[in-house]
Design a protein around this motif. Structure first.
Motif, short mmCIF file in Angstrom:
data_model
loop_
_atom_site.label_atom_id
_atom_site.label_comp_id
_atom_site.label_asym_id
_atom_site.label_seq_id
_atom_site.Cartn_x
_atom_site.Cartn_y
_atom_site.Cartn_z
N ALA A 1 57.77 -21.15 -6.94
CA ALA A 1 57.74 -21.45 -5.50
C ALA A 1 56.39 -21.09 -4.91
N VAL A 2 55.82 -19.98 -5.37
CA VAL A 2 54.49 -19.57 -4.88
C VAL A 2 53.44 -20.59 -5.32
N ILE A 3 53.57 -21.05 -6.57
CA ILE A 3 52.61 -22.06 -7.06
C ILE A 3 52.69 -23.32 -6.20
N ALA A 4 53.90 -23.72 -5.84
CA ALA A 4 54.07 -24.91 -5.00
C ALA A 4 53.43 -24.71 -3.62
N SER A 5 53.60 -23.50 -3.06
CA SER A 5 53.04 -23.23 -1.74
C SER A 5 51.51 -23.26 -1.77
N VAL A 6 50.95 -22.65 -2.82
CA VAL A 6 49.48 -22.65 -2.95
C VAL A 6 48.97 -24.08 -3.15
N SER A 7 49.70 -24.86 -3.93
CA SER A 7 49.25 -26.24 -4.18
C SER A 7 49.28 -27.06 -2.90
N ARG A 8 50.27 -26.81 -2.03
CA ARG A 8 50.32 -27.54 -0.76
C ARG A 8 49.14 -27.16 0.13
N ALA A 9 48.80 -25.88 0.14
CA ALA A 9 47.64 -25.45 0.93
C ALA A 9 46.37 -26.10 0.40
N ALA A 10 46.27 -26.18 -0.93
CA ALA A 10 45.09 -26.82 -1.53
C ALA A 10 45.02 -28.29 -1.13
N ALA A 11 46.17 -28.95 -1.09
CA ALA A 11 46.18 -30.37 -0.69
C ALA A 11 45.73 -30.54 0.75
N LEU A 12 46.21 -29.66 1.62
CA LEU A 12 45.81 -29.76 3.03
C LEU A 12 44.31 -29.56 3.20
N VAL A 13 43.78 -28.50 2.59
CA VAL A 13 42.35 -28.21 2.75
C VAL A 13 41.50 -29.29 2.07
N GLY A 14 41.92 -29.72 0.87
CA GLY A 14 41.18 -30.75 0.17
C GLY A 14 41.13 -32.05 0.96
N THR A 15 42.27 -32.42 1.55
CA THR A 15 42.29 -33.65 2.35
C THR A 15 41.45 -33.48 3.62
N TYR A 16 41.53 -32.29 4.22
CA TYR A 16 40.72 -32.04 5.42
C TYR A 16 39.23 -32.19 5.08
N PHE A 17 38.82 -31.63 3.94
CA PHE A 17 37.42 -31.76 3.53
C PHE A 17 37.05 -33.23 3.32
N ALA A 18 37.97 -34.01 2.74
CA ALA A 18 37.68 -35.43 2.51
C ALA A 18 37.51 -36.18 3.83
N ILE A 19 38.38 -35.88 4.79
CA ILE A 19 38.28 -36.53 6.11
C ILE A 19 36.99 -36.13 6.80
N VAL A 20 36.68 -34.83 6.76
CA VAL A 20 35.43 -34.36 7.38
C VAL A 20 34.23 -35.01 6.70
N GLY A 21 34.31 -35.14 5.37
CA GLY A 21 33.20 -35.76 4.64
C GLY A 21 32.91 -37.17 5.13
N ILE A 22 33.95 -37.91 5.48
CA ILE A 22 33.74 -39.26 6.01
C ILE A 22 33.20 -39.22 7.43
N PHE A 23 33.71 -38.27 8.23
CA PHE A 23 33.16 -38.11 9.58
C PHE A 23 31.65 -37.84 9.53
N LEU A 24 31.23 -37.05 8.55
CA LEU A 24 29.82 -36.66 8.48
C LEU A 24 28.90 -37.86 8.27
N VAL A 25 29.41 -38.91 7.62
CA VAL A 25 28.56 -40.08 7.37
C VAL A 25 29.04 -41.29 8.15
N ALA A 26 29.78 -41.04 9.24
CA ALA A 26 30.28 -42.15 10.05
C ALA A 26 29.22 -42.66 11.02
N ARG A 27 28.04 -42.04 11.00
CA ARG A 27 26.92 -42.46 11.86
C ARG A 27 27.26 -42.32 13.34
N ILE A 28 27.98 -41.28 13.71
CA ILE A 28 28.29 -41.04 15.12
C ILE A 28 27.00 -40.56 15.79
N PRO A 29 26.49 -41.30 16.78
CA PRO A 29 25.15 -41.02 17.31
C PRO A 29 24.95 -39.58 17.79
N TRP A 30 25.91 -39.05 18.58
CA TRP A 30 25.69 -37.71 19.12
C TRP A 30 25.78 -36.65 18.04
#
Length: 450
Positions: free
Chosen positions: A47-76
């Motif tokens: 159960a602990v392994i499952a909880s840690v894996s879910r946290a990893a998925a959330l953070v990993g996906t957040y990093f992926a989304i942020v990574g796209i924001f960083l190169v979205a060419r938002i002028p400001w």
């Protein structure tokens, strides 16, 4: 110290607020997991392994989304942080995103298999069949692995820019494909509408940023300025310049030293954007790029016809005169890397002293030489051009050699564009000479990675 070219510089303030914003977003993401955990999530090893894996998925996906924001060419964002920093952050976040999501895939299967007492392969097959949207999630993960593998330097060096670009763009599809399995199956979203709204907002904002700033605005601006190929000029063996004409091009706010993503409305050129630096300072009606034959796309530019419509995305890049702080600059160009350096020469005003070091293997590789000689001749001594033709052994770019060439180099701003080894050699020389990092400005002559 005041900028010598009178062009606005990037400041650390933009970096500070961006870091705060990303940190707050990461905190909210972790809170999704922390606020929805149950006692049963920590009552067994699996159960602990499952909880840690879910946290990893959330953070990993957040990093992926942020990574796209960083190169979205938002002028400001580009103005506040600087394009080079954004690309650097994007590159650093990408591997961590892949590692964390890979960790999630492995350990969530391990956790369920342990609880069900079955083999990993059996459990994975069960999960694909029993949970909704899991096949889409698997497809997204495979695409992310493909993008990650092809982004490694050694792998990238063995493929064309076109192949790398196509695989990399699929990352957007990978992230989108994984969305539904998260909100339908994730315990942090089931029965938690506020959590689901936050997560959905991140995805919608990411999609909007790409559609608006990377597709919509460049398309409108390209049509408004009506940019078209004026002529193609052969500059030397395997090197051509494309001169483009448009209207009110000053509204693009481009500077010498920057680059655009270019699409030409011609067969084999339209679907894919290619990054090329300006090789002359932009004017109200003209832009120019100079390109060396390094692949199918660059080679085929020679066949562009006059009148071909051009679509641009940009300008990008912090390789600009406004970053200089000293009244003396040393501009180093290696091979065709001289092209942004040539454009940069047009931007320095107010009597700035320039030493231009042009490194090439052969004399015939000295493209734009006539222009450099012309600028030097009419500079009243403010420009000195040094041609270094021959092997690296003949012209080592170490501190001793550079100081012999430019005795006051330690008191100058140094700009360099060229192959990676040349950039690294000059960077090491600058360190040895005691040049502060804020006076070293580089741009590697390679893929403008995203």
């Amino acid at each position: 110290m005041k900028s010598v070219a009178g062009v606005r510089k990037y400041s650390g303030a933009g970096t500070d607020w961006a870091a705060w914003l990303l940190g707050i977003g990461l905190g909210l993401t972790l809170a999704l997991q922390a606020t929805t955990m149950r006692h049963s999530d920590i009552t067994s090893v699996y159960a602990v392994i499952a909880s840690v894996s879910r946290a990893a998925a959330l953070v990993g996906t957040y990093f992926a989304i942020v990574g796209i924001f960083l190169v979205a060419r938002i002028p400001w964002v580009e103005r506040g942080v600087g394009h080079d920093r954004l690309v650097t952050w994007h590159r650093k976040l990408g591997p961590w995103s892949l590692y964390l999501i890979g960790f999630h895939v492995l350990f969530i299967v391990l956790s369920f298999a342990g609880q069900d007492h079955v083999a990993l392969a059996v459990e994975m097959w069960r999960m694909l069949g029993n949970f909704e949207w899991m096949w889409w999630a698997l497809a997204g993960f495979i695409l992310m692995v493909a993008a990650g593998v092809t982004s490694y330097k050694k792998a990238r060096a063995k493929m064309s820019y076109e192949t790398w670009w196509t695989v990399h763009v699929l990352t957007y599809s990978a992230i989108a494909a994984s969305f539904m399995h998260q909100v339908v199956n994730g315990q942090m979203f089931i029965g938690h509408p506020l959590n689901r709204a936050y997560w959905t907002f991140l995805y919608v904002a990411m999609g909007f940023s790409i559609l608006w700033w990377r597709i919509g605005i460049p398309l409108v601006r390209s049509l408004r300025h009506n940019l078209r190929v004026e002529k193609v000029v052969v500059e030397g063996p395997g090197v051509i310049s494309v001169v483009m004409k448009g209207r009110k091009l000053t509204e693009l706010a481009a500077e010498g030293g920057q680059f655009f993503g270019w699409r030409f409305a011609a067969k084999g050129h339209f679907l894919m954007s290619h990054p090329y630096s300006l090789s002359a300072a932009p004017t109200a009606h003209y832009l120019r790029i100079t390109v060396k034959d390094l692949g199918d796309h660059s080679r085929s530019l020679a066949s562009l016809s006059a009148g071909t419509r051009v679509f641009v995305e940009g300008p990008y890049g912090a390789f600009t005169a406004g970053r200089a702080t000293m009244p003396h600059v040393v501009l180093v160009g290696g091979g065709v890397g001289i092209t942004p350096v040539r454009a940069l020469m047009d931007e320095f005003k107010n009597g700035v002293q320039m030493d231009v070091i042009y490194r090439a293997s052969r004399k015939e590789d000295l493209v734009l030489k006539e222009e450099l000689d012309y600028l030097e001749y009419h500079s009243n001594g403010s420009i000195r051009v040094h041609y270094l033709v021959g092997s690296r052994k003949e012209h080592p770019m170490d501190a001793k050699s550079l100081k012999a060439l430019v005795p006051r180099i330690a008191d100058a701003d140094i700009y360099i564009c060229g192959p990676g080894p040349l950039v690294e050699a000059v960077k090491a020389a600058a360190d040895d000479l005691g040049v502060p990092k804020n006076r070293f400005h580089d741009e590697a002559f390679a893929f403008h990675n995203e």
